[in-house]
Motif scaffolding. Structure first.
Motif, PDB file in Angstrom:
ATOM      1  N   THR A   6     142.180  21.174  39.611  1.00  0.00           N
ATOM      2  CA  THR A   6     141.171  21.115  38.527  1.00  0.00           C
ATOM      3  C   THR A   6     139.982  21.203  39.269  1.00  0.00           C
TER       4      THR A   6
ATOM      5  N   GLU B 119     146.880  18.206  42.204  1.00  0.00           N
ATOM      6  CA  GLU B 119     146.360  18.540  40.820  1.00  0.00           C
ATOM      7  C   GLU B 119     144.986  18.151  40.617  1.00  0.00           C
ATOM      8  N   MET B 120     144.469  17.263  41.276  1.00  0.00           N
ATOM      9  CA  MET B 120     142.983  16.869  41.209  1.00  0.00           C
ATOM     10  C   MET B 120     142.233  17.934  41.923  1.00  0.00           C
TER      11      MET B 120
ATOM     12  N   GLU C  39     146.006   8.002  39.374  1.00  0.00           N
ATOM     13  CA  GLU C  39     146.922   7.736  38.542  1.00  0.00           C
ATOM     14  C   GLU C  39     146.953   7.784  37.096  1.00  0.00           C
ATOM     15  N   ASN C  40     145.738   7.522  36.277  1.00  0.00           N
ATOM     16  CA  ASN C  40     145.560   7.829  35.281  1.00  0.00           C
ATOM     17  C   ASN C  40     145.420   9.148  34.373  1.00  0.00           C
ATOM     18  N   TYR C  41     145.040  10.100  35.339  1.00  0.00           N
ATOM     19  CA  TYR C  41     144.512  11.420  34.896  1.00  0.00           C
ATOM     20  C   TYR C  41     145.186  12.379  35.443  1.00  0.00           C
ATOM     21  N   PHE C  42     145.989  12.204  36.598  1.00  0.00           N
ATOM     22  CA  PHE C  42     146.538  13.333  37.521  1.00  0.00           C
ATOM     23  C   PHE C  42     147.888  12.974  37.883  1.00  0.00           C
ATOM     24  N   ASP C  43     148.526  12.022  37.361  1.00  0.00           N
ATOM     25  CA  ASP C  43     149.726  11.425  37.684  1.00  0.00           C
ATOM     26  C   ASP C  43     150.189  11.381  39.056  1.00  0.00           C
ATOM     27  N   ASN C  44     149.162  10.777  39.830  1.00  0.00           N
ATOM     28  CA  ASN C  44     149.266  10.439  40.989  1.00  0.00           C
ATOM     29  C   ASN C  44     149.224  11.651  42.149  1.00  0.00           C
TER      30      ASN C  44
ATOM     31  N   ASN D 242     143.047   4.580  40.876  1.00  0.00           N
ATOM     32  CA  ASN D 242     143.067   4.459  39.429  1.00  0.00           C
ATOM     33  C   ASN D 242     142.885   5.814  38.594  1.00  0.00           C
ATOM     34  N   PHE D 243     142.096   6.445  39.120  1.00  0.00           N
ATOM     35  CA  PHE D 243     141.467   7.946  38.565  1.00  0.00           C
ATOM     36  C   PHE D 243     142.855   8.852  38.692  1.00  0.00           C
TER      37      PHE D 243
END
Length: 156
Positions: free
Chosen positions: A98, A94-95, A85-90, A82-83
């Motif tokens: 960051t 990208e995560m 999907e909601n914050y890193f466009d799946n 969910n994290f």
């Protein structure tokens, strides 16, 4: 089994139950951090967690024994998906970017998760042959090229 979101209060209660795996109401109250809510509040949350299928119950005499039905690892993976999907466009990339940019993860720590392959390439036997300086020296020291016979340029 479908996992649903938990409210912060439900998640706090589940954190206690994930640590002790199964418990009676008195055990849960004992492990609850201060300020402890009223016993009826905890009981209501436990009933909700049973309805959400996070807990299962087993009646022992007049009391219930609560057991964890959704392991912590499963809930953690659910939250991570969910994290992302909601914050890193799946995008796991990208995560990771960051985490590295914010210095929460050192890139060298990633080596333990990847196999590093190396390729052995032989050295060039005649290193001078591919040296641009050698090519230039050869060009200026070689014999002059003969001019082609043909039309002569007119002088004005």
């Amino acid at each position: 089994m479908k996992i649903n979101h938990l409210t912060p209060s439900e998640e706090l209660l589940m954190q206690i139950l994930w640590k002790i795996e199964h418990a009676y109401m008195k055990d849960v109250i004992e492990h609850y951090p201060e300020p402890k809510p009223h016993q009826n509040t905890i009981s209501t949350f436990m009933k909700i967690l049973v309805e959400k299928e996070f807990l299962s119950t087993e009646k022992e005499g007049r009391i219930f024994k609560y057991s964890v039905a959704v392991p912590f690892e499963d809930y953690k993976k659910f939250q991570l998906r969910n994290f992302l999907e909601n914050y890193f466009d799946n995008s796991g990339t990208e995560m990771l970017k960051t985490l590295i940019d914010e210095k929460l993860l050192n890139p060298s720590e990633l080596n333990q998760f990847f196999e590093i392959k190396t390729t052995v390439v032989p050295l060039v036997e005649n290193a001078e042959a591919e040296n641009p300086i050698s090519d230039f020296i050869d060009e200026i020291t070689s014999e002059k090229k003969k001019k082609k016979k043909g039309k002569k340029k007119k002088k004005k």
